[in-house]
Design a protein around this motif. Structure first.
Motif, PDB file in Angstrom:
ATOM      1  N   LEU A  30       0.835  -1.201   0.000  1.00 46.27           N
ATOM      2  CA  LEU A  30       0.000   0.000   0.000  1.00 46.27           C
ATOM      3  C   LEU A  30       0.874   1.257   0.000  1.00 46.27           C
ATOM      4  CD1 LEU A  30      -2.769   1.278   0.017  1.00 46.27           C
ATOM      5  CD2 LEU A  30      -2.820   1.016   2.496  1.00 46.27           C
ATOM      6  N   GLY A  31       1.941   1.248   0.790  1.00 42.98           N
ATOM      7  CA  GLY A  31       2.887   2.368   0.786  1.00 42.98           C
ATOM      8  C   GLY A  31       3.466   2.604  -0.586  1.00 42.98           C
ATOM      9  N   ASN A  32       3.845   1.520  -1.269  1.00 41.33           N
ATOM     10  CA  ASN A  32       4.384   1.647  -2.627  1.00 41.33           C
ATOM     11  C   ASN A  32       3.365   2.215  -3.598  1.00 41.33           C
ATOM     12  OD1 ASN A  32       7.098   0.853  -2.498  1.00 41.33           O
ATOM     13  ND2 ASN A  32       6.528  -1.303  -2.439  1.00 41.33           N
ATOM     14  N   LEU A  33       2.120   1.748  -3.496  1.00 41.53           N
ATOM     15  CA  LEU A  33       1.071   2.256  -4.387  1.00 41.53           C
ATOM     16  C   LEU A  33       0.853   3.756  -4.181  1.00 41.53           C
ATOM     17  CD1 LEU A  33      -1.552  -0.629  -4.203  1.00 41.53           C
ATOM     18  CD2 LEU A  33      -0.254   0.082  -6.225  1.00 41.53           C
ATOM     19  N   LEU A  34       0.758   4.151  -2.931  1.00 43.02           N
ATOM     20  CA  LEU A  34       0.537   5.572  -2.638  1.00 43.02           C
ATOM     21  C   LEU A  34       1.743   6.419  -3.037  1.00 43.02           C
ATOM     22  CD1 LEU A  34      -1.147   5.163   0.839  1.00 43.02           C
ATOM     23  CD2 LEU A  34      -2.228   6.110  -1.208  1.00 43.02           C
ATOM     24  N   ALA A  35       2.932   5.912  -2.795  1.00 46.41           N
ATOM     25  CA  ALA A  35       4.153   6.667  -3.100  1.00 46.41           C
ATOM     26  C   ALA A  35       4.366   6.833  -4.590  1.00 46.41           C
ATOM     27  CB  ALA A  35       5.360   5.975  -2.477  1.00 46.41           C
ATOM     28  N   SER A  36       3.836   5.916  -5.377  1.00 43.44           N
ATOM     29  CA  SER A  36       4.084   5.969  -6.816  1.00 43.44           C
ATOM     30  C   SER A  36       2.979   6.664  -7.601  1.00 43.44           C
ATOM     31  CB  SER A  36       4.285   4.552  -7.368  1.00 43.44           C
ATOM     32  OG  SER A  36       3.101   3.796  -7.206  1.00 43.44           O
ATOM     33  N   LYS A  37       1.951   7.182  -6.897  1.00 44.82           N
ATOM     34  CA  LYS A  37       0.895   7.917  -7.596  1.00 44.82           C
ATOM     35  C   LYS A  37       1.501   9.151  -8.248  1.00 44.82           C
ATOM     36  CE  LYS A  37      -3.094   8.869  -5.848  1.00 44.82           C
ATOM     37  NZ  LYS A  37      -4.138   9.327  -4.918  1.00 44.82           N
ATOM     38  N   PRO A  38       1.243   9.356  -9.536  1.00 46.24           N
ATOM     39  CA  PRO A  38       1.814  10.534 -10.200  1.00 46.24           C
ATOM     40  C   PRO A  38       1.258  11.854  -9.676  1.00 46.24           C
ATOM     41  CG  PRO A  38       0.410   9.293 -11.711  1.00 46.24           C
ATOM     42  CD  PRO A  38       0.482   8.521 -10.441  1.00 46.24           C
ATOM     43  N   ASP A  39       0.032  11.835  -9.183  1.00 46.16           N
ATOM     44  CA  ASP A  39      -0.598  13.060  -8.676  1.00 46.16           C
ATOM     45  C   ASP A  39      -0.800  12.976  -7.161  1.00 46.16           C
ATOM     46  OD1 ASP A  39      -2.458  11.048  -8.787  1.00 46.16           O
ATOM     47  OD2 ASP A  39      -4.104  12.326  -9.441  1.00 46.16           O
ATOM     48  N   ALA A  40       0.184  12.397  -6.475  1.00 42.31           N
ATOM     49  CA  ALA A  40       0.065  12.178  -5.034  1.00 42.31           C
ATOM     50  C   ALA A  40      -0.086  13.502  -4.290  1.00 42.31           C
ATOM     51  CB  ALA A  40       1.280  11.424  -4.525  1.00 42.31           C
ATOM     52  N   SER A  41      -1.057  13.519  -3.410  1.00 36.82           N
ATOM     53  CA  SER A  41      -1.291  14.695  -2.570  1.00 36.82           C
ATOM     54  C   SER A  41      -0.418  14.589  -1.320  1.00 36.82           C
ATOM     55  CB  SER A  41      -2.765  14.751  -2.174  1.00 36.82           C
ATOM     56  OG  SER A  41      -3.056  13.681  -1.286  1.00 36.82           O
ATOM     57  N   PRO A  42      -0.330  15.664  -0.543  1.00 36.47           N
ATOM     58  CA  PRO A  42       0.402  15.564   0.723  1.00 36.47           C
ATOM     59  C   PRO A  42      -0.175  14.473   1.637  1.00 36.47           C
ATOM     60  CG  PRO A  42       0.033  17.861   0.178  1.00 36.47           C
ATOM     61  CD  PRO A  42      -0.733  17.049  -0.819  1.00 36.47           C
ATOM     62  N   ALA A  43      -1.501  14.307   1.610  1.00 34.94           N
ATOM     63  CA  ALA A  43      -2.131  13.263   2.428  1.00 34.94           C
ATOM     64  C   ALA A  43      -1.724  11.874   1.942  1.00 34.94           C
ATOM     65  CB  ALA A  43      -3.655  13.415   2.395  1.00 34.94           C
ATOM     66  N   ASP A  47       0.215   9.138   4.136  1.00 39.52           N
ATOM     67  CA  ASP A  47      -0.301   7.770   4.282  1.00 39.52           C
ATOM     68  C   ASP A  47       0.744   6.750   3.844  1.00 39.52           C
ATOM     69  OD1 ASP A  47      -2.720   8.664   5.257  1.00 39.52           O
ATOM     70  OD2 ASP A  47      -3.836   8.306   3.392  1.00 39.52           O
ATOM     71  N   ALA A  48       1.439   7.041   2.752  1.00 38.70           N
ATOM     72  CA  ALA A  48       2.487   6.132   2.279  1.00 38.70           C
ATOM     73  C   ALA A  48       3.565   5.984   3.337  1.00 38.70           C
ATOM     74  CB  ALA A  48       3.086   6.640   0.967  1.00 38.70           C
ATOM     75  N   LEU A  49       4.001   7.105   3.887  1.00 39.89           N
ATOM     76  CA  LEU A  49       5.034   7.068   4.913  1.00 39.89           C
ATOM     77  C   LEU A  49       4.553   6.287   6.140  1.00 39.89           C
ATOM     78  CD1 LEU A  49       7.835   7.892   5.831  1.00 39.89           C
ATOM     79  CD2 LEU A  49       6.868  10.068   6.599  1.00 39.89           C
ATOM     80  N   ALA A  50       3.309   6.513   6.545  1.00 43.83           N
ATOM     81  CA  ALA A  50       2.755   5.784   7.693  1.00 43.83           C
ATOM     82  C   ALA A  50       2.711   4.286   7.425  1.00 43.83           C
ATOM     83  CB  ALA A  50       1.358   6.311   8.018  1.00 43.83           C
ATOM     84  N   ASN A  51       2.359   3.903   6.201  1.00 46.96           N
ATOM     85  CA  ASN A  51       2.318   2.476   5.862  1.00 46.96           C
ATOM     86  C   ASN A  51       3.708   1.863   5.830  1.00 46.96           C
ATOM     87  OD1 ASN A  51      -0.459   1.328   5.280  1.00 46.96           O
ATOM     88  ND2 ASN A  51      -0.556   3.306   4.258  1.00 46.96           N
ATOM     89  N   PHE A  52       4.684   2.580   5.280  1.00 47.08           N
ATOM     90  CA  PHE A  52       6.057   2.063   5.283  1.00 47.08           C
ATOM     91  C   PHE A  52       6.562   1.889   6.714  1.00 47.08           C
ATOM     92  CE2 PHE A  52       6.638   3.933   0.861  1.00 47.08           C
ATOM     93  CZ  PHE A  52       6.767   2.694   0.235  1.00 47.08           C
ATOM     94  N   ARG A  53       6.300   2.883   7.555  1.00 47.50           N
ATOM     95  CA  ARG A  53       6.739   2.794   8.956  1.00 47.50           C
ATOM     96  C   ARG A  53       6.037   1.655   9.682  1.00 47.50           C
ATOM     97  NH1 ARG A  53       6.711   9.228  10.444  1.00 47.50           N
ATOM     98  NH2 ARG A  53       8.778   9.718   9.614  1.00 47.50           N
TER      99      ARG A  53
END
Length: 123
Positions: A30-43, A47-53
């Motif tokens: 899930l972290g990877n999916l969120l981190a790789s979104k081309p139009d990723a928002s700050p949220a 969320d990506a960082l929280a999932n990786f942690r």
């Protein structure tokens, strides 16, 4: 796709207890999916960082998760700095545009005053 994945994760968390290895893998994915979104928002980035942690916390013996968390923390900081830079750039451009409009209005007012006093511009 990401919202469906989040929903599946929430349902799994409510009804089925995942093994720590599987939970870490799901959170990492899930972290990877969120981190790789081309139009990723700050949220999304948060969320990506929280999932990786979370993946690193759930499965601390697997270095892939802790390395991913550390790597994305650095990327997260870069993204935040870029957003801040672009926001500051936008604010400065707005200030420049406002100053130009103000100057144009002042110039027009000055020219009107000059014409009213009988001054003729021969440019």
């Amino acid at each position: 796709a990401i919202s469906a994945f989040r929903s599946a994760l929430a349902r799994a968390a409510d009804g089925i207890r995942l093994s720590s290895e599987r939970e870490a893998d799901v959170r990492h994915t899930l972290g990877n999916l969120l981190a790789s979104k081309p139009d990723a928002s700050p949220a999304d980035d948060a969320d990506a960082l929280a999932n990786f942690r979370s993946a690193a916390d759930v499965e601390p013996t697997n270095s892939i998760y802790s390395e991913s968390a550390l790597s994305f923390e650095n990327e997260f900081k870069v993204r935040e700095n870029k957003r801040g830079y672009h926001e500051e750039q936008w604010r400065l451009q707005e200030a420049i545009n406002n100053q130009k409009q103000l100057q144009a209005a002042e110039d027009a007012e000055w020219e009107e005053d000059q014409r009213a006093s009988g001054f003729v511009d021969i440019r």
